[in-house]
Enzyme design. Structure first.
Site, PDB file in Angstrom:
ATOM      1  N   MET A   8      -8.912   7.957   0.371  1.00  0.00           N
ATOM      2  CA  MET A   8      -9.699   8.289   1.574  1.00  0.00           C
ATOM      3  C   MET A   8     -10.241   9.708   1.462  1.00  0.00           C
ATOM      4  O   MET A   8      -9.540  10.603   0.983  1.00  0.00           O
ATOM      5  CB  MET A   8      -8.808   8.185   2.815  1.00  0.00           C
ATOM      6  CG  MET A   8      -8.134   6.835   2.972  1.00  0.00           C
ATOM      7  SD  MET A   8      -7.290   6.740   4.556  1.00  0.00           S
ATOM      8  CE  MET A   8      -6.465   5.143   4.376  1.00  0.00           C
ATOM      9  N   MET A  45     -11.176  -6.368   5.591  1.00  0.00           N
ATOM     10  CA  MET A  45     -10.394  -5.416   6.386  1.00  0.00           C
ATOM     11  C   MET A  45     -10.038  -6.056   7.727  1.00  0.00           C
ATOM     12  O   MET A  45     -10.922  -6.498   8.467  1.00  0.00           O
ATOM     13  CB  MET A  45     -11.204  -4.138   6.641  1.00  0.00           C
ATOM     14  CG  MET A  45     -11.540  -3.320   5.408  1.00  0.00           C
ATOM     15  SD  MET A  45     -10.121  -2.761   4.439  1.00  0.00           S
ATOM     16  CE  MET A  45      -9.160  -1.852   5.645  1.00  0.00           C
ATOM     17  N   HIS A  84      -8.418   1.072  -3.794  1.00  0.00           N
ATOM     18  CA  HIS A  84      -9.311   0.817  -2.659  1.00  0.00           C
ATOM     19  C   HIS A  84      -9.979   2.137  -2.284  1.00  0.00           C
ATOM     20  O   HIS A  84      -9.338   3.028  -1.727  1.00  0.00           O
ATOM     21  CB  HIS A  84      -8.462   0.258  -1.502  1.00  0.00           C
ATOM     22  CG  HIS A  84      -9.222  -0.009  -0.245  1.00  0.00           C
ATOM     23  ND1 HIS A  84      -8.600  -0.284   0.956  1.00  0.00           N
ATOM     24  CD2 HIS A  84     -10.557  -0.061   0.020  1.00  0.00           C
ATOM     25  CE1 HIS A  84      -9.506  -0.485   1.891  1.00  0.00           C
ATOM     26  NE2 HIS A  84     -10.701  -0.355   1.354  1.00  0.00           N
ATOM     27  N   SER A 126       0.847  -1.190   0.000  1.00  0.00           N
ATOM     28  CA  SER A 126       0.000   0.000   0.000  1.00  0.00           C
ATOM     29  C   SER A 126       0.881   1.237   0.000  1.00  0.00           C
ATOM     30  O   SER A 126       1.682   1.442   0.924  1.00  0.00           O
ATOM     31  CB  SER A 126      -0.894   0.034   1.237  1.00  0.00           C
ATOM     32  OG  SER A 126      -1.418   1.356   1.381  1.00  0.00           O
ATOM     33  N   HIS A 165      -1.237  -1.316  -4.336  1.00  0.00           N
ATOM     34  CA  HIS A 165      -2.507  -1.010  -3.663  1.00  0.00           C
ATOM     35  C   HIS A 165      -2.567   0.490  -3.356  1.00  0.00           C
ATOM     36  O   HIS A 165      -1.650   1.046  -2.742  1.00  0.00           O
ATOM     37  CB  HIS A 165      -2.586  -1.828  -2.374  1.00  0.00           C
ATOM     38  CG  HIS A 165      -3.873  -1.719  -1.630  1.00  0.00           C
ATOM     39  ND1 HIS A 165      -4.996  -2.455  -1.949  1.00  0.00           N
ATOM     40  CD2 HIS A 165      -4.226  -0.969  -0.553  1.00  0.00           C
ATOM     41  CE1 HIS A 165      -5.975  -2.162  -1.114  1.00  0.00           C
ATOM     42  NE2 HIS A 165      -5.536  -1.263  -0.249  1.00  0.00           N
ATOM     43  N   ASP A 202      -6.478  -6.683   4.177  1.00  0.00           N
ATOM     44  CA  ASP A 202      -5.961  -5.322   4.252  1.00  0.00           C
ATOM     45  C   ASP A 202      -5.921  -4.851   5.700  1.00  0.00           C
ATOM     46  O   ASP A 202      -6.960  -4.639   6.323  1.00  0.00           O
ATOM     47  CB  ASP A 202      -6.851  -4.400   3.410  1.00  0.00           C
ATOM     48  CG  ASP A 202      -6.225  -3.036   3.190  1.00  0.00           C
ATOM     49  OD1 ASP A 202      -5.110  -2.802   3.696  1.00  0.00           O
ATOM     50  OD2 ASP A 202      -6.857  -2.213   2.510  1.00  0.00           O
ATOM     51  N   MET A 255     -12.105   4.308  -0.078  1.00  0.00           N
ATOM     52  CA  MET A 255     -12.712   4.485   1.248  1.00  0.00           C
ATOM     53  C   MET A 255     -13.400   5.841   1.209  1.00  0.00           C
ATOM     54  O   MET A 255     -12.965   6.808   1.858  1.00  0.00           O
ATOM     55  CB  MET A 255     -11.636   4.384   2.330  1.00  0.00           C
ATOM     56  CG  MET A 255     -11.166   2.952   2.534  1.00  0.00           C
ATOM     57  SD  MET A 255      -9.563   2.830   3.348  1.00  0.00           S
ATOM     58  CE  MET A 255      -8.501   3.025   1.936  1.00  0.00           C
ATOM     59  N   ASP A 272      -4.711   3.523  -1.683  1.00  0.00           N
ATOM     60  CA  ASP A 272      -5.751   3.793  -0.687  1.00  0.00           C
ATOM     61  C   ASP A 272      -6.307   5.206  -0.842  1.00  0.00           C
ATOM     62  O   ASP A 272      -5.643   6.192  -0.521  1.00  0.00           O
ATOM     63  CB  ASP A 272      -5.172   3.619   0.722  1.00  0.00           C
ATOM     64  CG  ASP A 272      -5.036   2.155   1.094  1.00  0.00           C
ATOM     65  OD1 ASP A 272      -6.018   1.405   0.918  1.00  0.00           O
ATOM     66  OD2 ASP A 272      -3.947   1.751   1.545  1.00  0.00           O
TER      67      ASP A 272
HETATM   68  C1  DX5 Z   1      -6.180   1.115   5.833  1.00  0.00           C
HETATM   69  C2  DX5 Z   1      -5.709   0.887   4.402  1.00  0.00           C
HETATM   70  C3  DX5 Z   1      -4.607  -0.098   4.315  1.00  0.00           C
HETATM   71  C4  DX5 Z   1      -3.368   0.308   5.032  1.00  0.00           C
HETATM   72  C5  DX5 Z   1      -2.605  -0.900   5.421  1.00  0.00           C
HETATM   73  O1  DX5 Z   1      -7.264   1.933   5.827  1.00  0.00           O
HETATM   74  O2  DX5 Z   1      -6.784   0.437   3.605  1.00  0.00           O
HETATM   75  O3  DX5 Z   1      -4.319  -0.423   2.965  1.00  0.00           O
HETATM   76  O4  DX5 Z   1      -2.556   1.146   4.306  1.00  0.00           O
HETATM   77  O5  DX5 Z   1      -1.524  -0.473   6.173  1.00  0.00           O
HETATM   78  P1  DX5 Z   1      -0.745  -1.433   7.159  1.00  0.00           P
HETATM   79  O6  DX5 Z   1      -0.207  -2.559   6.334  1.00  0.00           O
HETATM   80  O7  DX5 Z   1       0.329  -0.535   7.682  1.00  0.00           O
HETATM   81  O8  DX5 Z   1      -1.722  -1.892   8.179  1.00  0.00           O
HETATM   82 ZN    ZN Z   2      -6.395  -0.478   1.518  1.00  0.00          ZN
END
Ligand code: DX5
Ligand code: ZN
Length: 233
Positions: free
Chosen positions: A45, A145, A74, A16, A41, A181, A76, A43
């Protein structure tokens, strides 16, 4: 432009870039792929669905030319639907939306497929598998998750492992990836691999100790997670 994806259940490591240098995404993506990452990956947000803000489709489009393999986006965010076209155009191969992000996840998944991307369905730690069953014919990936979404570096929630096992049984022989994840490390990867996961997202556990100018630790970290997961199969 999205790339053709083939399906297999081999362990895939998806770093990620939430844990990468935000001023250097292009070089970071190239570095993790050179060091053995299978997928990248991304993320996204929005500060509304989750209590953190990262970036949007313009950043995904800027990253795309630096990613040779699968770009796994991904989302969010809530709402999702108004942004699907933009993320598909940015070159996302997989677009994952949360089942909790709105009342019409079926429509969202239809829109993702309609836009030409693979469909991912993410479920938070507090969400069961009830809603997943009726969507099985329209998903390419379920993202379980193992932390509450929003931040990297959180502790793995072990109670989710049994959910992964039940999800694997539910999927049976359908070509649907199980992605994990949150909190994936060489210690937790074997638990989810044994339960049936094949895509392991890892942020802090991949990027720790390395940098674009010294990327060898990325490779060592990726190999350690992969070896631990494969040893559990
Ligand atoms: C959390 C993200 C993950 C996160 C994972 O909201 O969706 O992808 O970056 O990070 P680690 O591996 O550090 O838990
Ligand atoms: Zn993620």
């Amino acid at each position: 432009m999205t790339r053709p994806m083939t399906f297999d259940r081999r362990i895939k490591i998806a770093p990620s870039i939430l844990s990468a240098d935000f001023a250097n995404f292009g070089a970071e993506c190239a570095a993790i792929e050179a060091q053995g990452a299978d997928w990248v990956h991304v993320d996204v947000m929005d500060g509304h669905f989750v209590p953190n803000i990262t970036f949007g489709p313009a950043t995904c489009a800027a990253i795309r030319p630096h990613v040779k393999g699968v770009m796994d986006v991904h989302l969010m965010i809530a709402p999702v639907d108004p942004y699907i076209e933009a993320f598909a155009k940015s070159g996302a191969d997989v677009i994952t939306a949360h089942i909790e992000a709105g009342p019409h996840i079926h429509r969202t998944l239809q829109a993702i497929r309609g836009a030409g991307a693979r469909t991912g369905l993410a479920i938070n730690p507090g969400t069961g598998l009830d809603g997943v069953e009726s969507l099985l014919d329209m998903i390419d990936l379920v993202c379980v998750m193992t932390v509450n979404p929003g931040f990297g570096g959180q502790k793995f929630i072990a109670s989710q492992v049994d959910k992964v096992r039940r999800l694997r049984a539910l999927i049976a022989d359908r070509p649907i990836h199980i992605e994990i994840d949150g909190g994936v490390t060489p210690e937790t990867a074997p638990l989810v691999a044994a339960a049936g996961a094949d895509v392991l997202v890892a942020g802090s556990a991949v990027f720790s100790g390395g940098s674009v100018s010294d990327p060898a630790p990325y490779g060592a970290n990726i190999r350690a997670i992969r070896a631990a997961a494969e040893a559990a199969l």
